[in-house]
Design an enzyme around this catalytic site. Structure first.
Site, PDB file in Angstrom:
ATOM      1  N   ASP A  77      -0.337  -1.103  13.334  1.00 44.57           N
ATOM      2  CA  ASP A  77      -0.490   0.012  12.391  1.00 44.57           C
ATOM      3  C   ASP A  77       0.712   0.044  11.438  1.00 44.57           C
ATOM      4  O   ASP A  77       0.574   0.165  10.218  1.00 44.57           O
ATOM      5  CB  ASP A  77      -0.597   1.315  13.206  1.00 44.57           C
ATOM      6  CG  ASP A  77      -0.700   2.560  12.329  1.00 44.57           C
ATOM      7  OD1 ASP A  77      -1.392   2.500  11.301  1.00 44.57           O
ATOM      8  OD2 ASP A  77      -0.095   3.582  12.687  1.00 44.57           O
ATOM      9  N   HIS A  89      -8.157   4.642  15.848  1.00 46.58           N
ATOM     10  CA  HIS A  89      -6.832   5.197  16.150  1.00 46.58           C
ATOM     11  C   HIS A  89      -6.483   6.460  15.363  1.00 46.58           C
ATOM     12  O   HIS A  89      -5.631   7.241  15.787  1.00 46.58           O
ATOM     13  CB  HIS A  89      -5.741   4.126  16.012  1.00 46.58           C
ATOM     14  CG  HIS A  89      -5.285   3.852  14.615  1.00 46.58           C
ATOM     15  ND1 HIS A  89      -5.879   2.915  13.807  1.00 46.58           N
ATOM     16  CD2 HIS A  89      -4.277   4.380  13.870  1.00 46.58           C
ATOM     17  CE1 HIS A  89      -5.261   2.873  12.643  1.00 46.58           C
ATOM     18  NE2 HIS A  89      -4.282   3.758  12.645  1.00 46.58           N
ATOM     19  N   ASP A 135      21.957 -23.940   8.346  1.00 45.78           N
ATOM     20  CA  ASP A 135      20.761 -23.990   9.202  1.00 45.78           C
ATOM     21  C   ASP A 135      19.601 -23.233   8.546  1.00 45.78           C
ATOM     22  O   ASP A 135      19.009 -22.343   9.139  1.00 45.78           O
ATOM     23  CB  ASP A 135      21.062 -23.440  10.602  1.00 45.78           C
ATOM     24  CG  ASP A 135      21.591 -22.019  10.562  1.00 45.78           C
ATOM     25  OD1 ASP A 135      22.045 -21.584   9.480  1.00 45.78           O
ATOM     26  OD2 ASP A 135      21.548 -21.335  11.604  1.00 45.78           O
ATOM     27  N   HIS A 151      -7.884   1.009   6.174  1.00 46.16           N
ATOM     28  CA  HIS A 151      -6.654   0.938   6.987  1.00 46.16           C
ATOM     29  C   HIS A 151      -6.968   0.615   8.452  1.00 46.16           C
ATOM     30  O   HIS A 151      -6.440  -0.374   8.983  1.00 46.16           O
ATOM     31  CB  HIS A 151      -5.852   2.233   6.850  1.00 46.16           C
ATOM     32  CG  HIS A 151      -4.729   2.358   7.833  1.00 46.16           C
ATOM     33  ND1 HIS A 151      -3.643   1.503   7.854  1.00 46.16           N
ATOM     34  CD2 HIS A 151      -4.536   3.229   8.863  1.00 46.16           C
ATOM     35  CE1 HIS A 151      -2.835   1.847   8.842  1.00 46.16           C
ATOM     36  NE2 HIS A 151      -3.348   2.886   9.465  1.00 46.16           N
ATOM     37  N   GLU A 180      -6.724  12.260  15.104  1.00 47.21           N
ATOM     38  CA  GLU A 180      -5.646  12.867  14.310  1.00 47.21           C
ATOM     39  C   GLU A 180      -6.174  13.476  13.007  1.00 47.21           C
ATOM     40  O   GLU A 180      -5.767  14.569  12.612  1.00 47.21           O
ATOM     41  CB  GLU A 180      -4.595  11.778  13.994  1.00 47.21           C
ATOM     42  CG  GLU A 180      -3.455  12.220  13.114  1.00 47.21           C
ATOM     43  CD  GLU A 180      -2.499  13.197  13.785  1.00 47.21           C
ATOM     44  OE1 GLU A 180      -1.770  13.874  13.057  1.00 47.21           O
ATOM     45  OE2 GLU A 180      -2.500  13.299  15.029  1.00 47.21           O
ATOM     46  N   ASP A 181      -7.091  12.764  12.341  1.00 47.61           N
ATOM     47  CA  ASP A 181      -7.465  13.140  10.968  1.00 47.61           C
ATOM     48  C   ASP A 181      -8.837  13.790  10.817  1.00 47.61           C
ATOM     49  O   ASP A 181      -9.206  14.191   9.715  1.00 47.61           O
ATOM     50  CB  ASP A 181      -7.420  11.889  10.064  1.00 47.61           C
ATOM     51  CG  ASP A 181      -6.002  11.352   9.929  1.00 47.61           C
ATOM     52  OD1 ASP A 181      -5.066  12.109  10.225  1.00 47.61           O
ATOM     53  OD2 ASP A 181      -5.840  10.181   9.563  1.00 47.61           O
TER      54      ASP A 181
END
Length: 749
Positions: A157, A90, A277, A65, A94-95
């Site tokens: 992301d 990134h 169009d 990812h 957080e993880d």
């Protein structure tokens, strides 16, 4: 056996990861950025080690990812090593156990700052609660004003999450798709990321309306040959003319996106075949040495208009005056050789880069492009001003920002000739606030092109505006009905809130004094009883009315307090709790307090006798057969909205945990409101034929019929009760066969 296979699986995964990283490096080395391969490799190795063993829901290694996001940042946005490293890192803070300080020590303050900004807004901009949602969004915008790369990486992301959304549960897909359409797509649009904005919209549409998406895709495929013939006929003489001019260029046809085709079908009430169009011709040229790009654009324009007849009202000159998101191009529409209008977009290679990659492309051309950077600074300045607004309600706050995200621009002049950029539809009052808050607060009117106009007067490009003020003027609540800019709305709101607070305080003092004067307890229970007696659900509203002297309290309030207020209280408590209004007896939802919702399966919308296990939303009124979803209300009732409903979109964005996928059961015994719009040539007996077809052929109960005829043409709306979408479709086919009826379609009431 499983044990011996494990090393092989691990080895295969390592090869896949290494290949993805090699692809990223190749993209980077093919860009014009400085070669910082060591730094990117270091960031990859660090992230790979930090996420070791973690998997995505799809089963692939988690590091795939961040690698995919980094590749979008590099290849599709044109950003450099700082952004690539930040994208790779990134999710680390957080993880995993690592902190922003660790990132700072290893990669420096700039990358650490961007990763910190991305971590603060993790888990989607929308939190579980409204206040958290607003706070997260504020953090995003504050960090963004510090470094635009935070939002660019966040959009990358989200794009990868949308590309891999198939592995999520349907209810989660609705939440993420709704959130994407509500916020990320307009944000990408505002930053000029046209191709990413288009893909985000198409992917959201694909998950929200799979059948319509497949239908339009199939239609585009089946009409591809006809479009190619149309393009070839148009292109032949143009190519000859451009070749004679000695230009290096490419010319191609660009087909409208699936989402924008569907949007046009919905907003105009037309079929796929009625959209003319479907494609635009794009001419992208390489600049000639010593010749201004603008002049080349107009030379190409002149060459095309020598061949084809132009439509004057469709010329768009964004070459001389770029859009606020940096977009530059010259648009014109001509009558092609097959009798169809064809839109042409003329751009230089630089303009095309900026159109596709937005502000990210500005670094590539920085020395030549001071104007676009200035425009970005201006936009970030307006965002900062909005953030200064005290105590924003989450959804109001998002709507305010969205007002500025989606708008097209107009250019308005001050009396001294200075240009101000405003959104399309802005009024004289918006202009006053754009100049200065004090001017807006004291504005009583304006002179537009030396003519006196009211505050609500909508402005158009080229207007010269002079603001008229008065010291005694203050912002009024009705002003909110006609301002369009976020700045004006937040400034008016702030003054009105302050006034309301002061007035409510004054009223509270009067209420307390009246209770004490009557020698009764002045506490909250008695204040509530008085509020209910005068018909107010909330104490604060009652105080405000007393403060404004709309209510004058009697000399002795003891008598009022002795009266039985139980029935009145029950009525207003129901109102305060937001019980569904105007609900028909047959639409009463079955009490389902004890039901636990299984979000892994669709919730079946049942029809049992005259009781339903759901309530139809008033805003969009879905009927069986419509693409719909359920929203679990505070009292555990399922409210059903159309998937395309604007209010439903806000609910999906903000309360993802309350969203249910739904399926309709057979509803042949129940009736639902639906409105048809019908247009045609006015003739004797046509109204009789319409009503006869509806009543006799379909045994449908018409609730309201309103048809107006003018200048030989009629236009009408028929409100009726039907069983499902199939009824509507059959009725549309039958009505369209009536002589002189030219168009029939379902519309919102």
């Amino acid at each position: 056996m499983a044990m011996s296979n494990t090393p092989d699986i691990k080895s295969a995964e390592e090869q896949i990861i290494q290949q993805a990283f090699d692809d990223l490096l190749n993209d980077y080395l093919n860009s014009n950025h400085r070669r910082k391969v060591e730094l990117i490799t270091k960031a990859f190795n660090f992230a790979n080690q930090a996420h070791a063993g973690a998997k995505r829901r799809s089963g692939e290694p988690y590091i795939m990812h961040p690698l995919a996001v980094a590749r979008i940042v590099c290849r599709e946005m044109g950003l450099g090593s700082t952004s690539i490293c930040s994208a790779l890192l990134h999710d680390v803070v957080e993880d995993t156990e690592y902190t922003v300080e660790d990132i700072n020590n290893m990669f420096g303050p700039k990358i650490a700052q961007i990763v910190d900004g991305l971590t603060k807004i993790s888990g989607g901009i929308f939190g579980e609660q409204a206040s958290a949602q607003a706070e997260n969004f504020r953090k995003l915008l504050l960090t963004m004003s510090d470094d635009i790369r935070v939002i660019l990486i966040k959009i990358a992301d989200r794009l990868h999450n949308m590309r891999t959304l198939g592995s999520m549960l349907p209810a989660k897909q609705f939440k993420i798709a709704g959130e994407t359409l509500y916020l990320y797509a307009p944000m990408a649009h505002r930053l000029g990321l046209f191709s990413i904005k288009t893909e985000l919209e198409d992917l959201s549409f694909k998950y929200e309306h799979p059948e319509e998406y497949a239908f339009i895709k199939q239609k585009l495929k089946s009409t591809e040959k006809d479009r190619q013939i149309l393009y070839d006929h148009f292109a032949a003489p143009v190519l000859e003319k451009l070749n004679n001019m000695g230009l290096t260029y490419e010319m191609r046809a660009r087909v409208k996106s699936v989402y924008s085709i569907w949007n046009k079908m919905q907003s105009k009430g037309v079929t796929f075949e009625e959209i003319y169009d479907l494609f635009a011709v794009r001419i992208i040229f390489d600049p000639l040495p010593g010749i201004d790009e603008k002049n080349v654009c107009w030379d190409i324009y002149s060459a095309i208009t020598d061949i084809y007849r132009i439509r004057p009202d469709r010329i768009r000159d964004w070459v001389s005056r770029p859009k606020a998101n940096g977009y530059q191009a010259l648009h014109l529409t001509v009558m092609g050789p097959d009798g169809q209008w064809i839109e042409i977009q003329i751009r230089s290679r630089r303009m095309d880069d900026i159109a596709e990659k937005g502000f990210a492309a500005h670094w590539k051309y920085k020395e030549n492009n001071v104007e676009e950077d200035t425009e970005l600074d201006k936009w970030l300045q307006t965002i900062t001003e909005i953030l200064e607004s005290p105590d924003p309600n989450a959804l109001d706050f998002l709507d305010t920002i969205k007002l500025n995200l989606f708008s097209s621009e107009i250019f308005v002049f001050t009396p001294k000739g200075d240009i101000k950029t405003l959104p399309q539809g802005a009024t004289a009052l918006d202009f006053a606030y754009a100049l200065h808050t004090n001017l807006g607060n004291s504005c009583i009117g304006a002179k537009v092109n030396h003519r006196l106009v009211p505050l609500s007067h909508p402005l158009t490009s080229g207007d010269q505006v002079e603001i008229l003020t008065s010291r005694s003027q203050t912002p009024q609540p009705e002003w909110l009905n006609f301002v369009t800019t976020a700045k004006a709305r937040t400034r008016i709101d702030a003054v009105l809130k302050k006034f309301r607070k002061e007035m409510a305080k004054k009223g509270e003092n009067k209420v307390v004094a009246a209770l004490e004067h009557s020698e009764v307890d002045a506490g909250i229970p008695n204040q509530d009883k008085l509020a209910v007696y005068y018909g107010f659900a909330k104490r604060e509203e009652f105080f405000f009315a007393v403060g404004k002297e709309e209510i004058v309290l009697p000399e002795n309030v003891k008598k009022i307090l002795k009266e039985k207020t139980d029935n009145v209280l029950f009525k207003y408590v129901k109102q305060a709790l937001g019980v569904v209004k105007n609900q028909k007896p047959e639409e009463k939802a079955v009490p389902i307090e004890k039901i636990r919702f299984d979000k892994t399966k669709p919730y079946t919308l049942k029809e049992e006798a005259f009781e339903r296990n759901y309530v139809i939303a008033d805003c969009c009124k879905p009927i069986p057969g419509d693409d719909a979803f359920g929203f679990i209300n505070d009292d555990n009732t399922v409210i059903v909205h159309k998937r395309s409903c604007p209010i439903g979109l806000k609910l999906k964005s903000s309360f993802g945990e309350r969203i249910l996928t739904t399926e309709w059961s057979s509803h042949k015994n129940a009736s639902f409101e639906a409105t048809l719009e019908i247009k045609g040539i006015d003739s004797i007996g046509v109204l009789n034929d319409i009503t006869k077809t509806i009543s006799d052929d379909f045994s449908v109960n018409i609730q309201r019929l309103l048809i107006e005829a003018k200048d030989g043409v009629f236009d009408g709306k028929i409100k009726m009760y039907v069983h499902d979408v199939e009824d509507i479709q059959k009725m549309c086919v039958a009505l369209s066969k009536i002589k002189n009826v030219k168009a029939v379609g379902r519309v919102a009431d």
